[in-house]
Structure formats: C-alpha cells, structure tokens
Scaffold this active site. Structure first.
Site, PDB file in Angstrom:
ATOM      1  N   LYS A   1       0.819  -1.215   0.000  1.00  0.00           N
ATOM      2  CA  LYS A   1       0.000   0.000   0.000  1.00  0.00           C
ATOM      3  C   LYS A   1       0.855   1.269   0.000  1.00  0.00           C
ATOM      4  CE  LYS A   1      -4.266  -2.059   1.545  1.00  0.00           C
ATOM      5  NZ  LYS A   1      -3.861  -3.473   1.759  1.00  0.00           N
TER       6      LYS A   1
HETATM    7  C1  PLP Z   1      -4.483  -4.523   1.179  1.00  0.00           C
HETATM    8  C2  PLP Z   1      -3.742  -5.816   1.081  1.00  0.00           C
HETATM    9  C3  PLP Z   1      -4.135  -6.825   0.178  1.00  0.00           C
HETATM   10  C4  PLP Z   1      -5.386  -6.727  -0.669  1.00  0.00           C
HETATM   11  O1  PLP Z   1      -5.268  -5.755  -1.685  1.00  0.00           O
HETATM   12  P1  PLP Z   1      -6.563  -5.222  -2.464  1.00  0.00           P
HETATM   13  O2  PLP Z   1      -6.070  -4.091  -3.271  1.00  0.00           O
HETATM   14  O3  PLP Z   1      -7.544  -4.809  -1.404  1.00  0.00           O
HETATM   15  O4  PLP Z   1      -7.083  -6.368  -3.280  1.00  0.00           O
HETATM   16  C5  PLP Z   1      -3.351  -7.971   0.089  1.00  0.00           C
HETATM   17  N1  PLP Z   1      -2.257  -8.140   0.861  1.00  0.00           N
HETATM   18  C6  PLP Z   1      -1.852  -7.193   1.744  1.00  0.00           C
HETATM   19  C7  PLP Z   1      -0.656  -7.447   2.563  1.00  0.00           C
HETATM   20  C8  PLP Z   1      -2.570  -5.992   1.876  1.00  0.00           C
HETATM   21  O5  PLP Z   1      -2.159  -5.064   2.757  1.00  0.00           O
END
Ligand code: PLP
Length: 475
Positions: free
Chosen positions: A116
């Site tokens: 993120k």
């Molecule tokens: C947010 C997250 C996901 C999921 O991603 P999306 O964009 O919501 O599909 C998967 N793995 C981790 C470690 C995350 O922080």
C-alpha cells in the site's frame, strides 16, 4: 483526460477534482473515459525504465491520465516519491526468482512494509501539492485493520494541510502493526483505538461521513482503496514487472495478485487494457472467497459480517470487494445502467447478483484474462514452509496465498509474477507457526515495539470520535 462514474452520472471531472473525492455523486466509482493505448510505445517505455528508472516510468504512465498538473511538477512529484531512500533499491520493485518461470515482485519495501506504500506515498505528495495550490486543508478519517492505516499515516506524516484520524480495532492488529502506527508522534497524526472490531471502526467512519454538515465543516476526506489516484499509482509496477521479466515486447507475462478489495488486481486490469501484454491476471483469495466464487461461477455474493472469517492473511478478509464494480463495468461493455442495477438495486435487495447466464461472464476469462483460486490457513503454512525450504525465501501470509494459487495457473513459457504484498515480519506469529522461528526483521525496525506511543482508547461511539475531531481541527 476526463473521468466518468460507473453508474452513469453526467459529470466529467478531471484528475485533481476526483483526487480529493471518494465515490462519484451517484455512488459509482470513477474511471477514465478511455484507456490510453501504449502497445506501439512499449519499446520507448522499456527504454525509459532501463535508462531513467521507476520514477520516470511512473511519470510517463501518470501523465496519460493527469492533464491538470503541469508536467514538470508531476515529474518532480514522481521523483520525490519513488526513491532508493524510501524503497531500499534503485529498481523499487525488484523481482526474485522462485522455481523456473515463477518470480516474486517485491512491492513491500516502503516505510510500512506492505504494497500500500506504493500508492499511498504518491498520494501523500499529490495531496500536499493540490491542497497547497488550493489553499485548502483535509482531515482524513479512516478505519484500518492494519496495513492501510499505517501506509496512510506514514504517507501523510508532517505533510502541510493534512491531518489523519485513524481508527483501528483495539488489540486486533498484529503487535508489529500496532507498534508501527502508534509510534508515530507527529502532530498531524491521530491514532484512535476503538473498543470493538474492524466493522465497528468502519461504522463510525460511515456515521461521521453521513453527517454532511460535520463533514463539510471539518473538511473530512478519506484515502480508501476506491480512490482512483491510488489505483493509478499501482498500474506502474505492472509495467516495471513486465520489463524486468521480458526482453522483447512480443513476450507475455502473467500476474497473480493476493486480493481483498480488488484494488491491486484492478490496476493490473487497467495496465492490460492499455495494451501491456498480460496473458493472465490471477486473483488469489483466502478463506474469504467472494472473488474466487465470482470468477468460478458468475455469482457475486456479498458476505455478512458474521460470514467473514478472521484469517492469518487478515488484509484480505473482506465481505465485499469495493473496487470490483470497476471491472464489472468494463466487463459489461461499460453499461452504466446495468452496473447500477447490479451493484445498487440487486445487492441492496438480495445481497448478490448472478452473471452466470450473461454472455459477458465468459469474457472475464476469454477476453479480460482473469482466473482465480483460493488458499486456506493450511495451504498458507505449507506454502511458507515449502518456499523457505526450496528457495530460502520466507514469504508473508498474503504472498503465500498468491504463490499457492499462482502454481495452479502457470502457462508454459509465460513468466508468472506473484506480487509480494507484505513482508513476513508484519505477520510474525503465523510465520513462526509455519517455520518454528520468527521471520527476519529488516534493518531499521529494531526496537520498534519499545518506542514511545501515541494512541487514544475510545468506546465505539461516533459522537466521541466527532468530538475528538472537532477539538483537534479547531483553527
Ligand atoms: C491490502 C492488502 C491486500 C489486498 O489488496 P486489495 O487491493 O484490497 O485487493 C493484500 N495483501 C496485503 C498485505 C494488503 O495489505
């Protein structure tokens, strides 16, 4: 470039207008009116990647979608965001090989050790830039189960014109995640631990946002995954992955994406729609398999809170996938009326919609390249063990779900890139369960849990959160 709503609203805002907004006025999600085509520019973009690096590649992609920030400023924002100092390598998103034809693409070397950061760090710089231009302020109110909140806080800390009020369920995040967030002492960061579960936090955010007068007076905004700028930032690493895994522009690659709200893999869909040669986009889910069910059966069935399991890949524990509407809109030939009927009318009335008999459903695989699979706690542990034993690579629990599902969808001669969405240290207890010892701690994170903390414990009551915000945003 103008943006439209998946539910057909007439407005056509530009990038900077939707940057600071969430949903479109009709409750739809924003998408660009068209996807810029790059098929005949692949050699040129490969050259940018090879000679000028990730930040400049990001600029070349972003400028196709952003025409209301001067190019020199946009380039400077990209170069300020994607640096070796922040991501630890010049490649920013390097590949590491597993078995023949399978690679991990590292997206988790930013400040909070989850993917993120890739988008949120850019968002922080875009917010500061645009708020500065407008002489405006923004108070971000969010709910997090772990990764989103810390990525937002590390992106916004110390930024002019921005404050963050982040609610999280008290005692539910991993010890490392709690330490990451609560050790931020910046004046513009406010951690609020709610006595309740993640849904209580989300309900509070909704209640505050539904008070339109309060929202306007206190300039409340969000940074959730439906934000188009976040999705756009993620498109870039699909290009960087492609250029690393191939040498010729006639080659194809596949990606497997550990998925929750469908934001990450939706960025892959956008890259593919632009003409990046992606043979397959594999959606990997955990026990909360809303998305896998859809891609297998055509049935999209939103889960209730009680039906949503707490798993050892908690950032994928979702009851509905908030970005999924974007893909379905494209799948249905951009029929906004039908999209609205499915996501508003049918979901509200019945909690599901069924496309199994619709001719578009077969296109999800045949035309848009989607496939899917699911992984359980037992699969996760086995994959962590196996990947460690065979390759000396310790993967986090979410990435393990991706590796497990990727192995079921390999195409001969097509490199498979599994997106590494977090580092194992964030989910140490499960790694220890799998391997018998805790994961390695990356340099710079020693002693994190012992640092001083700033966090306020609060009952699950929107009125209390509002009072706190009012007190801390007074001029
Ligand atoms: C947010 C997250 C996901 C999921 O991603 P999306 O964009 O919501 O599909 C998967 N793995 C981790 C470690 C995350 O922080």
């Amino acid at each position: 470039m103008r943006y439209l709503s998946t539910r057909g609203h007439a407005a056509r805002p530009g990038f900077c207008d939707i940057l600071l907004e969430g949903l479109a006025p009709d409750g739809g999600l924003y998408l660009p009116e068209t996807y810029p085509q790059i098929s005949d520019r692949l050699a040129e973009l490969r050259q940018v990647w090879a000679t000028r690096g990730y930040a400049d590649l990001a600029f070349e992609i972003l400028k196709l979608y952003i025409d209301d920030i001067p190019e020199a400023d946009l380039l400077a924002l990209c170069r300020k965001t994607y640096t070796r100092a922040v991501y630890g390598t010049d490649a920013i998103v390097p590949l590491r090989p597993l078995e023949e034809g399978v690679f991990l693409q590292a997206l988790s070397n930013g400040p909070t050790l989850a993917f993120k950061d890739m988008a949120m760090q850019l968002l922080g710089n875009l917010f500061e830039y645009e708020l500065g231009r407008r002489g405006a302020e923004l108070n971000i109110l969010g709910a997090t189960s772990g990764d989103t909140g810390s990525a937002a806080e590390y992106a916004m800390r110390g930024k002019q014109g921005v404050r963050v009020f982040m609610t999280s369920p008290h005692g539910r995040m991993s010890p490392f995640q709690q330490a990451q967030m609560f050790s931020l002492l910046d004046a513009n960061i406010h951690n609020i631990a709610i006595e309740g579960v993640f849904d209580d936090c989300q309900d509070i955010v909704k209640a505050v946002s539904n008070d339109l007068d309060f929202k306007r007076r206190h300039k409340i905004g969000t940074v959730n995954s439906i934000n188009w700028a976040r999705l756009l930032a993620q498109v870039v690493y699909y290009f960087a992955g492609y250029f690393q895994a191939t040498t010729k522009d006639t080659e194809q690659v596949a990606f497997t994406v550990p998925s929750g709200n469908f934001g990450n893999v939706c960025a892959g869909h956008v890259a593919r729609m632009m003409g990046l040669p992606i043979a397959r986009l594999v959606v990997a889910t955990n026990e909360n398999d809303v998305l896998d069910e859809f891609f297998r059966t055509g049935m999209y069935r939103v889960r209730t809170g009680g039906d949503t399991q707490e798993t050892s890949s908690p950032s994928m524990d979702i009851s509905k996938a908030s970005n999924f509407e974007r893909f379905v809109f494209d799948l249905l030939g951009r029929d906004a009326g039908l999209t609205q009927q499915l996501f508003k009318d049918e979901i509200n009335a019945k909690g599901f919609f069924d496309l199994s008999a619709h001719p578009a459903f077969a296109q999800a695989q045949a035309k848009y390249g989607f496939a899917s699979g699911k992984s359980t706690h037992a699969n996760r542990l086995a994959t962590i063990r196996d990947t460690s034993a065979r390759f000396g690579e310790v993967v986090d629990t979410h990435t393990a779900d991706g590796v497990k599902v990727a192995r079921e969808h390999l195409l001969p001669g097509v490199p498979m890139l599994v997106l590494e969405t977090a580092l194992p240290i964030k989910f140490a207890a499960t790694i220890e369960e799998a391997l018998g010892h805790p994961p390695a701690r990356p340099p710079g994170f020693e002693g994190l849990e012992a640092k001083p903390r700033k966090v306020l414990l609060m009952a699950a009551d929107a009125a209390l959160v509002k009072a706190y915000i009012a007190e801390h945003t007074a001029a």
